[in-house]
Design a protein around this motif. Structure first.
Motif, PDB file in Angstrom:
ATOM      1  N   MET A   1      98.794  97.190  28.756  1.00  0.00           N
ATOM      2  CA  MET A   1      98.644  96.345  27.892  1.00  0.00           C
ATOM      3  C   MET A   1      97.918  95.028  28.750  1.00  0.00           C
ATOM      4  O   MET A   1      98.226  94.839  29.412  1.00  0.00           O
ATOM      5  N   SER A   2      96.731  94.533  28.075  1.00  0.00           N
ATOM      6  CA  SER A   2      96.120  93.438  28.717  1.00  0.00           C
ATOM      7  C   SER A   2      96.733  92.000  28.184  1.00  0.00           C
ATOM      8  O   SER A   2      97.178  92.226  26.984  1.00  0.00           O
ATOM      9  N   HIS A   3      96.698  91.256  28.919  1.00  0.00           N
ATOM     10  CA  HIS A   3      97.281  89.999  28.652  1.00  0.00           C
ATOM     11  C   HIS A   3      96.451  88.963  28.269  1.00  0.00           C
ATOM     12  O   HIS A   3      96.084  88.108  29.200  1.00  0.00           O
ATOM     13  N   VAL A   4      95.712  89.113  27.406  1.00  0.00           N
ATOM     14  CA  VAL A   4      94.508  88.163  26.965  1.00  0.00           C
ATOM     15  C   VAL A   4      95.082  87.167  25.994  1.00  0.00           C
ATOM     16  O   VAL A   4      95.719  87.386  25.102  1.00  0.00           O
ATOM     17  N   PRO A   5      94.677  85.832  26.273  1.00  0.00           N
ATOM     18  CA  PRO A   5      95.153  84.930  25.298  1.00  0.00           C
ATOM     19  C   PRO A   5      94.461  85.093  23.886  1.00  0.00           C
ATOM     20  O   PRO A   5      93.319  85.483  23.736  1.00  0.00           O
ATOM     21  N   HIS A   6      95.134  84.889  22.935  1.00  0.00           N
ATOM     22  CA  HIS A   6      94.682  84.983  21.765  1.00  0.00           C
ATOM     23  C   HIS A   6      94.120  83.658  21.106  1.00  0.00           C
ATOM     24  O   HIS A   6      94.831  82.923  20.069  1.00  0.00           O
ATOM     25  N   GLU A   7      93.008  83.052  21.351  1.00  0.00           N
ATOM     26  CA  GLU A   7      92.574  81.950  21.013  1.00  0.00           C
ATOM     27  C   GLU A   7      92.013  81.994  19.650  1.00  0.00           C
ATOM     28  O   GLU A   7      91.499  82.884  19.328  1.00  0.00           O
ATOM     29  N   LEU A   8      92.106  80.868  18.941  1.00  0.00           N
ATOM     30  CA  LEU A   8      91.587  80.790  17.605  1.00  0.00           C
ATOM     31  C   LEU A   8      90.261  81.273  17.392  1.00  0.00           C
ATOM     32  O   LEU A   8      89.827  81.994  16.549  1.00  0.00           O
TER      33      LEU A   8
END
Length: 84
Positions: A1-8
Motif C-alpha cells: 500500500m502506498s502512503h500518499v497524503p490525501h490532499e483535498l
C-alpha cells in the motif's frame, strides 16, 4: 500500500477553484478543510511510521477524515449547483 497524503486538491481535482473560493469565503468550509488537513497529516505521519500509533487510532482517524471528506464533498456539490 502506498502512503500518499490525501490532499483535498488531489481528492477533488475538478474543484480546485471552488475549494479556494470556499476556503476564502466560507468560515464553516474553511474550518472543515483545516480539520481535514490536520487529520490527514496525522494519518500520513502514522502510515509512514514517523509517528507510530495503534491500529485502532489510525482507523479512527481515517473514519474522521472520511466523514470530513464527505461533508466537504457535499459543500462542493452545493456550490457547483448554485453556480450552474
Amino acid at each position: 500500500m502506498s502512503h500518499v497524503p490525501h490532499e483535498l486538491h488531489e481528492e477533488f481535482p475538478e474543484a480546485i477553484e471552488t475549494l479556494r473560493a470556499l476556503k476564502a469565503g466560507d468560515a464553516h468550509f474553511s474550518r472543515l478543510a483545516d480539520e481535514y488537513h490536520t487529520i490527514n497529516r496525522e494519518v500520513h505521519r502514522i502510515e509512514t511510521n514517523v509517528e507510530p500509533a495503534a491500529d485502532e487510532v489510525l482507523e479512527d482517524l481515517k473514519k474522521k477524515r472520511l466523514h470530513l471528506k464527505d461533508q466537504i464533498a457535499a459543500l462542493l456539490a452545493a456550490a457547483a449547483n448554485t453556480a450552474s
